[in-house]
Scaffold this motif. Sequence first.
Motif, PDB file in Angstrom:
ATOM      1  N   ALA A 176       0.743  -1.117  -0.162  1.00 20.27           N
ATOM      2  CA  ALA A 176       0.098  -0.043   0.020  1.00 20.27           C
ATOM      3  C   ALA A 176       0.794   1.178   0.087  1.00 20.27           C
ATOM      4  CB  ALA A 176      -1.094   0.078   1.124  1.00 20.27           C
ATOM      5  N   HIS A 177       0.272   2.330  -0.767  1.00 23.45           N
ATOM      6  CA  HIS A 177       1.296   3.697  -0.744  1.00 23.45           C
ATOM      7  C   HIS A 177       0.223   4.799  -0.073  1.00 23.45           C
ATOM      8  CE1 HIS A 177       3.314   1.162  -3.530  1.00 23.45           C
ATOM      9  NE2 HIS A 177       4.629   1.964  -3.300  1.00 23.45           N
ATOM     10  N   TRP A 178       0.959   5.706   0.416  1.00 24.22           N
ATOM     11  CA  TRP A 178       0.254   6.971   0.726  1.00 24.22           C
ATOM     12  C   TRP A 178       1.007   7.906  -0.284  1.00 24.22           C
ATOM     13  CZ3 TRP A 178      -4.250   6.730   2.378  1.00 24.22           C
ATOM     14  CH2 TRP A 178      -4.754   5.913   3.667  1.00 24.22           C
ATOM     15  N   GLY A 179       0.160   8.217  -1.243  1.00 23.10           N
ATOM     16  CA  GLY A 179       0.860   9.125  -2.040  1.00 23.10           C
ATOM     17  C   GLY A 179       2.145   8.298  -2.792  1.00 23.10           C
ATOM     18  N   GLU A 180       3.487   9.039  -2.603  1.00 21.56           N
ATOM     19  CA  GLU A 180       4.830   8.311  -3.142  1.00 21.56           C
ATOM     20  C   GLU A 180       5.282   7.358  -2.042  1.00 21.56           C
ATOM     21  OE1 GLU A 180       6.344   9.775  -6.163  1.00 21.56           O
ATOM     22  OE2 GLU A 180       4.346  10.363  -6.676  1.00 21.56           O
ATOM     23  N   ARG A 181       4.841   7.586  -0.907  1.00 20.86           N
ATOM     24  CA  ARG A 181       5.516   6.804   0.186  1.00 20.86           C
ATOM     25  C   ARG A 181       4.735   5.404   0.243  1.00 20.86           C
ATOM     26  NH1 ARG A 181       5.241   6.691   5.926  1.00 20.86           N
ATOM     27  NH2 ARG A 181       3.326   8.039   5.883  1.00 20.86           N
ATOM     28  N   GLN A 182       5.503   4.284   0.218  1.00 21.12           N
ATOM     29  CA  GLN A 182       5.161   2.967   0.417  1.00 21.12           C
ATOM     30  C   GLN A 182       5.018   2.647   2.058  1.00 21.12           C
ATOM     31  OE1 GLN A 182       6.918  -0.177  -1.641  1.00 21.12           O
ATOM     32  NE2 GLN A 182       5.494  -1.694  -1.163  1.00 21.12           N
ATOM     33  N   VAL A 183       3.691   2.445   2.256  1.00 23.65           N
ATOM     34  CA  VAL A 183       3.552   2.147   3.999  1.00 23.65           C
ATOM     35  C   VAL A 183       3.350   0.797   4.260  1.00 23.65           C
ATOM     36  CG1 VAL A 183       2.678   4.307   4.601  1.00 23.65           C
ATOM     37  CG2 VAL A 183       1.082   2.909   3.491  1.00 23.65           C
ATOM     38  N   LEU A 184       2.925  -0.105   3.329  1.00 19.92           N
ATOM     39  CA  LEU A 184       2.960  -1.478   3.538  1.00 19.92           C
ATOM     40  C   LEU A 184       3.823  -2.396   2.572  1.00 19.92           C
ATOM     41  CD1 LEU A 184      -0.936  -2.161   4.467  1.00 19.92           C
ATOM     42  CD2 LEU A 184       1.230  -1.945   6.172  1.00 19.92           C
ATOM     43  N   GLY A 224       3.205   4.442  13.434  1.00 20.16           N
ATOM     44  CA  GLY A 224       3.658   4.648  12.222  1.00 20.16           C
ATOM     45  C   GLY A 224       4.392   3.408  11.573  1.00 20.16           C
ATOM     46  N   SER A 225       3.832   2.020  12.304  1.00 19.14           N
ATOM     47  CA  SER A 225       4.373   0.892  11.817  1.00 19.14           C
ATOM     48  C   SER A 225       3.424   0.350  10.725  1.00 19.14           C
ATOM     49  CB  SER A 225       4.265  -0.032  12.750  1.00 19.14           C
ATOM     50  OG  SER A 225       3.087  -0.212  13.215  1.00 19.14           O
ATOM     51  N   GLY A 226       2.202   1.105  10.456  1.00 16.43           N
ATOM     52  CA  GLY A 226       1.543   0.619   9.483  1.00 16.43           C
ATOM     53  C   GLY A 226       0.075  -0.361   9.874  1.00 16.43           C
ATOM     54  N   LYS A 227       0.188  -0.446  11.108  1.00 14.28           N
ATOM     55  CA  LYS A 227      -0.983  -1.340  11.389  1.00 14.28           C
ATOM     56  C   LYS A 227      -2.275  -0.777  11.290  1.00 14.28           C
ATOM     57  CE  LYS A 227      -0.353   0.044  16.187  1.00 14.28           C
ATOM     58  NZ  LYS A 227       0.368   1.412  16.026  1.00 14.28           N
ATOM     59  N   SER A 228      -2.565   0.587  11.557  1.00 11.91           N
ATOM     60  CA  SER A 228      -3.726   1.042  10.958  1.00 11.91           C
ATOM     61  C   SER A 228      -4.135   1.057   9.478  1.00 11.91           C
ATOM     62  CB  SER A 228      -3.989   2.650  11.542  1.00 11.91           C
ATOM     63  OG  SER A 228      -3.984   2.573  13.046  1.00 11.91           O
ATOM     64  N   ARG A 242      -2.728 -15.427  18.402  1.00  9.74           N
ATOM     65  CA  ARG A 242      -1.517 -15.123  17.770  1.00  9.74           C
ATOM     66  C   ARG A 242      -1.265 -13.757  17.659  1.00  9.74           C
ATOM     67  NH1 ARG A 242      -1.033 -16.015  12.467  1.00  9.74           N
ATOM     68  NH2 ARG A 242      -3.182 -16.079  12.008  1.00  9.74           N
ATOM     69  N   LEU A 243      -0.008 -13.509  17.438  1.00  7.68           N
ATOM     70  CA  LEU A 243       0.617 -11.871  17.159  1.00  7.68           C
ATOM     71  C   LEU A 243       1.349 -11.761  15.999  1.00  7.68           C
ATOM     72  CD1 LEU A 243       2.265 -11.471  20.768  1.00  7.68           C
ATOM     73  CD2 LEU A 243       0.491  -9.974  19.784  1.00  7.68           C
ATOM     74  N   ILE A 244       1.017 -10.583  15.360  1.00  4.66           N
ATOM     75  CA  ILE A 244       1.532 -10.114  14.141  1.00  4.66           C
ATOM     76  C   ILE A 244       2.244  -8.766  14.588  1.00  4.66           C
ATOM     77  CG2 ILE A 244       1.253  -9.523  12.020  1.00  4.66           C
ATOM     78  CD1 ILE A 244      -1.026 -11.518  11.591  1.00  4.66           C
ATOM     79  N   VAL A 245       3.467  -8.872  14.638  1.00  6.23           N
ATOM     80  CA  VAL A 245       4.286  -7.581  14.581  1.00  6.23           C
ATOM     81  C   VAL A 245       4.739  -6.746  13.486  1.00  6.23           C
ATOM     82  CG1 VAL A 245       6.293  -6.697  16.163  1.00  6.23           C
ATOM     83  CG2 VAL A 245       5.134  -8.612  16.950  1.00  6.23           C
ATOM     84  N   LEU A 246       4.395  -5.746  13.209  1.00  3.82           N
ATOM     85  CA  LEU A 246       4.909  -4.685  12.098  1.00  3.82           C
ATOM     86  C   LEU A 246       5.676  -3.893  12.731  1.00  3.82           C
ATOM     87  CD1 LEU A 246       1.452  -3.872  10.406  1.00  3.82           C
ATOM     88  CD2 LEU A 246       3.000  -5.447   9.838  1.00  3.82           C
ATOM     89  N   ASP A 247       6.583  -3.485  11.600  1.00  2.00           N
ATOM     90  CA  ASP A 247       7.514  -2.561  12.100  1.00  2.00           C
ATOM     91  C   ASP A 247       7.850  -1.980  10.713  1.00  2.00           C
ATOM     92  OD1 ASP A 247       9.401  -0.771  13.305  1.00  2.00           O
ATOM     93  OD2 ASP A 247      10.971  -2.037  12.437  1.00  2.00           O
ATOM     94  N   GLY A 248       7.919  -0.654  10.483  1.00  4.26           N
ATOM     95  CA  GLY A 248       8.138   0.032   9.062  1.00  4.26           C
ATOM     96  C   GLY A 248       7.355  -0.460   7.808  1.00  4.26           C
ATOM     97  N   GLY A 249       6.168  -0.910   8.122  1.00  6.80           N
ATOM     98  CA  GLY A 249       5.108  -1.622   7.311  1.00  6.80           C
ATOM     99  C   GLY A 249       5.766  -3.046   6.650  1.00  6.80           C
ATOM    100  N   ARG A 250       6.618  -3.606   7.588  1.00  4.95           N
ATOM    101  CA  ARG A 250       6.630  -4.953   7.314  1.00  4.95           C
ATOM    102  C   ARG A 250       6.534  -5.907   8.484  1.00  4.95           C
ATOM    103  NH1 ARG A 250      10.681  -2.277   4.493  1.00  4.95           N
ATOM    104  NH2 ARG A 250      10.861  -2.909   2.225  1.00  4.95           N
ATOM    105  N   ILE A 251       6.028  -7.090   8.396  1.00  2.00           N
ATOM    106  CA  ILE A 251       5.810  -8.046   9.346  1.00  2.00           C
ATOM    107  C   ILE A 251       7.224  -8.540   9.879  1.00  2.00           C
ATOM    108  CG2 ILE A 251       4.880 -10.395  10.083  1.00  2.00           C
ATOM    109  CD1 ILE A 251       2.628  -9.728   8.171  1.00  2.00           C
TER     110      ILE A 251
END
Lengths: 276, 264
Positions: free
Chosen positions: A27-35, A55-59, A225-234
């Motif tokens: 996923a992208h917000w404008g030019e920035r890839q967030v996921l 800002g990890s991309g979870k929302s 189960r947990l899924i940990v996101l950081d910088g848009g990556r699992i």
Amino acid sequence: MSGLFDRDDAHRLVPGSTVIAVEGLAAHWGERQVLHDISLQVGSGEIVVIMGGSGSGKSTLLRHLVGLARPTAGRVEVLGTDLRTASARAMHRLRRHMGVAFQGGALFSSLTVLENVILPLQEHTRLAPATMHIMARLKLEVVNLAGSEDLLPAELSGGMVKRAAIARAVVMDPPLLFFDEPSAGLDPVVAAELDRLILQLRDAMHMSIVVVTHEIESALTIADRLIVLDGGRIVATGTVAEVRASQSPRVQALLNRQPSVPDFDPEAYLDRLTRA
Amino acid sequence: MSRSGAPRPSLARVLVEEIGYCASLLVESLWWLLFGPFLRQPVHARLILNELVAIGLAAVPILSVLSFSVGVMLAIQGVYSLKAFGAESQVVMALVLSITREFGALISGIMVAGRSGSALAARISAMQISQEVDALAVMGISPVRHLVAPPLVAAIVMVPCLTVLSSVAALAGSAVYCNQVLGLSFEAFIAQTFAILQVADVLQGLGKGLTFGIIIALVGVSNGFAVTGGADGVGRATTRAVVQSLSYIVVADMIFTWLMSRPG
């Protein structure tokens, strides 16, 4: 997942089957890839907690799971419906079978608590008004809000707003429920009550639940189960024990609440100031 | 360049995009109004009724006072201007035509844009920020059906009605002034009014009212949906909605008047 979700028999999900399947989501917000290349699965009757810092991309991930955003790339399938290709009619049908409790409650400020909870029933069923009232009151009792039916959202405390939002989310008895930061901004006692409520909903109503949170205590309490996101990556996924044992420094920093920015050093600051 | 470094879109492009967005809201609203009942997703009459009251009935007292005052002012200016040519007796014709064809619609358009256009933008932008619009969408309730179609219908119905009211109140103000200054009786003023007025004059005013109603509703809701930021964003969206509505109303009025006044 094919055949799992029968539109006429939506509430009977096959135990152990997959209710959400995400593959290669970007996923992208404008030019920035967030996921980046997100792949995950949620099983029937499971509580999956998506955890990460600000800002990890979870929302953003949650917005894609509930169909509020369309992915740039990848596939998101919820209850057998591919959200990328689904028609408006298919999306409308799907939405009757999922509930979302937003971070701030998102209650309609001009409606009372009862009117807020009844709204999905009015839109999606042909039940008699008296039956709708009974169903809505039952759900308000489940979330311990009996007696607050006639209050406006502005008259509720933070915890009550969240519980009213949960009542509205479950009033159609959806097989799939999403929570966005359920315990954010609440005192520890009310947060613990909400955690217990989420567990009760899963156990009593056999719902599959996805929770997005940055509250570690809450996540460790309720997650299957947990899924940990950081910088848009699992960066980690698994049971609580498996994630706790993760060797990832980012996961350990999150679990141990270690700040990612270096401590403020007054001497270094003064040194820079005098040199400038 | 914008703050992010991306090139800032041209004004023409922004304008085209906004008009396109408003047009899509109009088409989608009409679609829900026509086909919603067949899909068991009607535009609720209760919501339309609420908007009819908010946009129309609640504006009646202030609009009446304002229009009456404008009518008096127009009569003052009309008598003063025509006195130079000794043609004060023609003031009724000038007043009746200008009020019915122009000022009735313009006053009601400006009033509704200020009262209801701003309220619409503020309400929807606040709902957008508090995720109420998202909540509608995830419940399977189209935000356009629930939030756009009701005020659009109400504005389409009520702004022409308010145009009629505004014209009547302004003419009443003019009649009072003419009675006091020129000694023209009310009966004579009314008789002259009906002798001068043609159906086309009234239709021109009503057509403008209808157009202004559509503009006010669509500009209000589109600015509400486009809000960014917090409370500051709500303020910006509200201001922008009013300024845009008034600008579009004046431009639309000019185009409408030009089209309706062409010879032949």
